[in-house]
Design a protein around this motif. Structure first.
Motif, PDB file in Angstrom:
ATOM      1  N   ASN A   1      31.622 -44.024  -4.801  1.00  0.00           N
ATOM      2  CA  ASN A   1      31.312 -42.636  -4.492  1.00  0.00           C
ATOM      3  C   ASN A   1      29.903 -42.577  -3.895  1.00  0.00           C
ATOM      4  O   ASN A   1      28.913 -42.845  -4.573  1.00  0.00           O
TER       5      ASN A   1
ATOM      6  N   GLU B   1      28.033 -40.105  -2.942  1.00  0.00           N
ATOM      7  CA  GLU B   1      27.138 -39.093  -3.515  1.00  0.00           C
ATOM      8  C   GLU B   1      26.496 -39.593  -4.805  1.00  0.00           C
ATOM      9  O   GLU B   1      25.299 -39.373  -5.044  1.00  0.00           O
ATOM     10  N   LYS B   2      27.286 -40.275  -5.629  1.00  0.00           N
ATOM     11  CA  LYS B   2      26.731 -40.794  -6.874  1.00  0.00           C
ATOM     12  C   LYS B   2      25.778 -41.950  -6.608  1.00  0.00           C
ATOM     13  O   LYS B   2      24.795 -42.135  -7.338  1.00  0.00           O
TER      14      LYS B   2
ATOM     15  N   ALA C   1      22.611 -40.335  -5.779  1.00  0.00           N
ATOM     16  CA  ALA C   1      22.024 -39.684  -6.951  1.00  0.00           C
ATOM     17  C   ALA C   1      21.331 -40.689  -7.861  1.00  0.00           C
ATOM     18  O   ALA C   1      20.292 -40.386  -8.463  1.00  0.00           O
ATOM     19  N   TYR C   2      21.887 -41.893  -7.948  1.00  0.00           N
ATOM     20  CA  TYR C   2      21.294 -42.921  -8.809  1.00  0.00           C
ATOM     21  C   TYR C   2      20.441 -43.915  -8.034  1.00  0.00           C
ATOM     22  O   TYR C   2      20.000 -44.927  -8.594  1.00  0.00           O
TER      23      TYR C   2
ATOM     24  N   GLU D   1      31.798 -45.096 -13.568  1.00  0.00           N
ATOM     25  CA  GLU D   1      31.148 -43.803 -13.396  1.00  0.00           C
ATOM     26  C   GLU D   1      30.754 -43.541 -11.950  1.00  0.00           C
ATOM     27  O   GLU D   1      30.568 -42.387 -11.548  1.00  0.00           O
ATOM     28  N   ILE D   2      30.585 -44.588 -11.156  1.00  0.00           N
ATOM     29  CA  ILE D   2      30.149 -44.391  -9.764  1.00  0.00           C
ATOM     30  C   ILE D   2      31.230 -44.763  -8.763  1.00  0.00           C
ATOM     31  O   ILE D   2      31.013 -44.663  -7.553  1.00  0.00           O
TER      32      ILE D   2
END
Length: 261
Positions: free
Chosen positions: A80, A82-83, A86-87, A148-149
């Motif tokens: 992903n 976007e993730k 973000a990280y 999670e990603i």
């Protein structure tokens, strides 16, 4: 490694000195093959082969087992974006985390007065759940996992299949070897016993066979040497007994095997 071993409390005889040695590939010698066959789905056959590999490694005196599994089985991971932003992660960073976490390799052996302790890293991920639980980043006790990603984690196969057969059946070959002074005859004997007793351990349709038993040629050479020794000793005793004293012939014969000890 030495400093880490000092922190382990359940090593046999911890007060006795241990010697750490990392064997090279040149030390490895194949002893016997175990072939896992069956008219079953590929996944079930591979699962059975991995179980055989682990069972053989658990036997006393066997430290080197390699399962030759097809390479077409792959895991496709879609991240992903976007993730990742973000990280503050990059695809390369995620790939490196997977390489470092999903690994199963021999890490050497510790030789001590009470025996050998083999060290292996068993972190290879196989299922989708195992890949999803891989830690990509950790900080202050918090873990960021691949699941999670990742948008999707799927199990995929190539269109071109790798074909491995034994007696016209799908098969997986498992190579059991030795290093250093390990006893090849004992290893082969244990493998044969395991294969003979494997009838009720696996699902119906799984067949275990042995192949390329190099211990047979070793045993044959040892028997030839023993037979030649007896024949030579008898010939020496007869010849020396005819021309010299029988007592002298006897002691000469006794000295022959002692000289090779």
């Amino acid at each position: 490694i030495d400093s880490l071993l000092k922190t382990i409390s359940n090593i046999p005889a911890p007060n006795e000195p241990f010697h750490i040695r990392v064997p090279s590939r040149s030390d490895y010698k194949s002893v016997i093959w175990v072939v896992v066959t069956g008219d079953l789905p590929e996944d079930e056959l591979h699962t059975a082969a991995k179980r055989v590999r682990d069972d053989l490694l658990a036997l006393d005196g066997i430290s080197r087992v390699r399962a030759f599994l097809p390479r077409e089985h792959r895991i496709a991971i879609e991240l992903n974006t976007e993730k990742l932003e973000a990280y503050s992660l990059t695809p390369d960073a995620v790939a490196n985390a997977i390489r470092q976490s999903s690994i199963d390799l021999p890490a050497g052996a510790i030789d001590g007065p009470t025996g050998r302790l083999d060290i292996r890293t068993k972190g290879q991920a196989y299922s989708l759940e195992e890949f999803a639980s891989i830690t990509v980043r950790s900080s202050n006790g918090a873990r960021l996992t691949l699941g999670e990603i990742a948008t999707t984690i799927t199990d995929t196969n190539d269109e071109e299949k790798f074909i491995s057969e034994f007696n016209r059946r799908p098969a997986v070959r498992i190579d059991v070897g030795r290093i250093g002074n390990e006893n090849a005859l004992k290893i082969a004997e244990q493998v044969h016993e395991y294969v003979d007793d494997s009838g009720g351990r696996f699902p119906e349709g799984i067949i275990l066979s042995t192949h390329a038993d190099r211990a047979l040629s070793l045993k044959s050479r040892l028997e030839t040497m023993g037979s030649s020794l007896l024949q030579g000793a008898l010939l020496v005793m007869i010849v020396l007994g005819l021309f010299l004293r029988p007592q002298l012939a006897f002691w000469v014969v006794v000295g022959i095997p002692i000289s090779f000890a």
